[in-house]
Every structure is written in structure tokens, then in C-alpha cells.
Design a protein around this motif. Structure first.
Motif, PDB file in Angstrom:
ATOM      1  N   LEU A 156     -13.570   3.110  -3.561  1.00 42.32           N
ATOM      2  CA  LEU A 156     -13.520   4.394  -4.047  1.00 42.32           C
ATOM      3  C   LEU A 156     -12.326   4.760  -5.151  1.00 42.32           C
ATOM      4  N   HIS A 157     -11.940   3.622  -5.425  1.00 44.73           N
ATOM      5  CA  HIS A 157     -10.754   3.682  -6.500  1.00 44.73           C
ATOM      6  C   HIS A 157      -9.816   4.721  -6.096  1.00 44.73           C
ATOM      7  N   ARG A 158      -9.276   4.442  -4.665  1.00 41.82           N
ATOM      8  CA  ARG A 158      -8.147   5.457  -4.360  1.00 41.82           C
ATOM      9  C   ARG A 158      -7.706   5.014  -3.047  1.00 41.82           C
ATOM     10  N   ASP A 159      -6.433   5.205  -2.749  1.00 39.86           N
ATOM     11  CA  ASP A 159      -5.759   4.694  -1.661  1.00 39.86           C
ATOM     12  C   ASP A 159      -5.713   5.678  -0.452  1.00 39.86           C
ATOM     13  N   TYR A 160      -6.053   6.861  -0.498  1.00 41.06           N
ATOM     14  CA  TYR A 160      -6.043   8.010   0.461  1.00 41.06           C
ATOM     15  C   TYR A 160      -6.966   8.897   0.249  1.00 41.06           C
ATOM     16  N   ARG A 202      -3.492  13.283   5.458  1.00 45.26           N
ATOM     17  CA  ARG A 202      -4.065  12.313   4.607  1.00 45.26           C
ATOM     18  C   ARG A 202      -4.547  11.091   5.391  1.00 45.26           C
ATOM     19  N   VAL A 203      -5.474  10.309   4.925  1.00 45.18           N
ATOM     20  CA  VAL A 203      -5.972   9.125   5.736  1.00 45.18           C
ATOM     21  C   VAL A 203      -5.969   7.926   4.703  1.00 45.18           C
ATOM     22  N   LYS A 204      -5.127   7.046   5.142  1.00 44.14           N
ATOM     23  CA  LYS A 204      -5.086   5.886   4.207  1.00 44.14           C
ATOM     24  C   LYS A 204      -6.182   4.977   4.448  1.00 44.14           C
ATOM     25  N   LEU A 205      -6.643   4.454   3.377  1.00 45.92           N
ATOM     26  CA  LEU A 205      -7.912   3.605   3.490  1.00 45.92           C
ATOM     27  C   LEU A 205      -7.802   2.157   3.478  1.00 45.92           C
ATOM     28  N   LYS A 206      -8.539   1.409   4.086  1.00 44.09           N
ATOM     29  CA  LYS A 206      -8.212  -0.233   4.025  1.00 44.09           C
ATOM     30  C   LYS A 206      -8.624  -0.496   2.569  1.00 44.09           C
ATOM     31  N   ARG A 207      -8.306  -1.698   2.293  1.00 44.01           N
ATOM     32  CA  ARG A 207      -8.422  -2.229   1.181  1.00 44.01           C
ATOM     33  C   ARG A 207      -9.580  -2.097   0.582  1.00 44.01           C
ATOM     34  N   GLY A 208     -10.583  -2.769   1.394  1.00 40.08           N
ATOM     35  CA  GLY A 208     -12.132  -2.979   0.726  1.00 40.08           C
ATOM     36  C   GLY A 208     -12.327  -1.372   0.298  1.00 40.08           C
ATOM     37  N   VAL A 209     -12.364  -0.473   1.177  1.00 41.52           N
ATOM     38  CA  VAL A 209     -12.906   0.951   0.875  1.00 41.52           C
ATOM     39  C   VAL A 209     -12.232   1.560  -0.136  1.00 41.52           C
ATOM     40  N   ALA A 210     -10.774   1.176  -0.233  1.00 43.82           N
ATOM     41  CA  ALA A 210      -9.954   1.851  -1.368  1.00 43.82           C
ATOM     42  C   ALA A 210     -10.555   1.164  -2.822  1.00 43.82           C
ATOM     43  N   LYS A 211     -10.658   0.109  -2.991  1.00 48.09           N
ATOM     44  CA  LYS A 211     -11.245  -0.452  -4.013  1.00 48.09           C
ATOM     45  C   LYS A 211     -12.404   0.123  -4.279  1.00 48.09           C
TER      46      LYS A 211
END
Length: 154
Positions: free
Chosen positions: A77-81, A66-75
Motif C-alpha cells: 500500500l506504500h504506507r505504514d498506517y 490509526r492502525v499500523k500495517l504489517k511490513r508486507g501490507v505496508a509495502k
């Protein structure tokens, strides 16, 4: 009037060129080129690839990735990975037909810019998510010793 402006510009340009930095200033600037390297760029000096972790038995075919997402991208996409990736039969990660033997280009692809893949990518090993950085440290602990061992010449 145009000629005078050109002459003034050329004069200030030639004055700037005439002032050469001292050798110590040059040396200082040369030494500082390494100050701005990211941890990923510094670690690239060792050139560890995902396939090397695989060849050493640290990763295996089919392991979940799995790939962790940076904060802005995670927000956004509404997901962390980003889940659903895995280690290929050759020890690399394949995504959309593209081979990734180095983790940072894959992490950058999902994060929309530079990302240290050793920190942002995790592998599920023994039912636990482990950062690639930790697996790379395991590889280095055994392989760096071999690399820096010199033969005895008698």
C-alpha cells in the motif's frame, strides 16, 4: 490381496491405538497448550474492551485512531498506517458500519490476518500517538487493584 492390505492397515492402526501416553505425557501436553497463545490471546483473559477505556476517561469521543500495517501490507500500500479512524460516541471504533469494541479484529481486517490490535492500533492523545497497549496498562493499573481487593470479614 485386498483383504491382506486391510488387515495390515488395521493391525498397525490398532497397535497405534494400544499405545496410550503416560499420565506425565498427557499432563505435559495439556500444560503446553498455553505455550502457543499470542499475547493478545493471553491478554483476553482480562477481557478489556475499548469501551472500558472510554468509560474510565482514558479515551474520548472523536480521538483520532490509526492502525499500523504489517511490513508486507505496508509495502503493497506504500504506507505504514491506515489513518482517519476515530473513537465513536460510545467509545468503540466504527469502520465501514462495523463496530469494533476489541482492537484485534480491526487490526486483522487491515492487515489481512491475525494481528494484536493492542500493539497495532494507536490513539492520538495530547498530540502524541499512543499504542492501545499503553492505555490498557493505565486502565489495568487502576481497575485490577479494585478487582483483586477482598473485603474484610470480621
Amino acid at each position: 490381496m485386498v483383504a491382506r492390505n486391510l488387515k495390515t492397515k488395521n493391525s498397525s492402526l490398532s497397535q497405534g491405538l494400544a499405545q496410550k501416553p503416560s499420565p506425565s505425557e498427557v499432563a505435559s501436553k495439556q500444560l503446553h497448550i498455553f505455550d502457543n497463545l499470542t499475547p493478545e490471546e493471553n491478554s483476553e483473559n482480562s477481557h478489556v474492551k475499548l469501551s472500558q477505556l472510554f468509560d474510565a476517561g482514558i479515551t474520548r469521543k472523536g480521538m483520532s485512531v490509526r492502525v499500523k500495517l504489517k511490513r508486507g501490507v505496508a509495502k503493497k500500500l506504500h504506507r505504514d498506517y491506515i489513518d482517519g479512524l476515530e473513537i465513536s460516541p460510545t467509545g468503540i471504533i466504527v469502520y465501514n458500519g462495523e463496530d469494533f469494541d476489541k482492537p484485534s479484529p480491526l487490526a486483522a481486517k487491515f492487515n489481512g490476518g491475525a494481528a494484536n490490535g493492542w500493539e497495532y492500533i494507536e490513539v492520538k492523545k495530547n498530540n502524541q500517538w499512543i499504542r492501545l497497549e499503553e492505555l490498557r496498562q493505565i486502565w489495568r493499573s487502576t481497575n485490577d487493584q479494585e478487582r483483586f481487593t477482598f473485603p474484610n470479614f470480621h
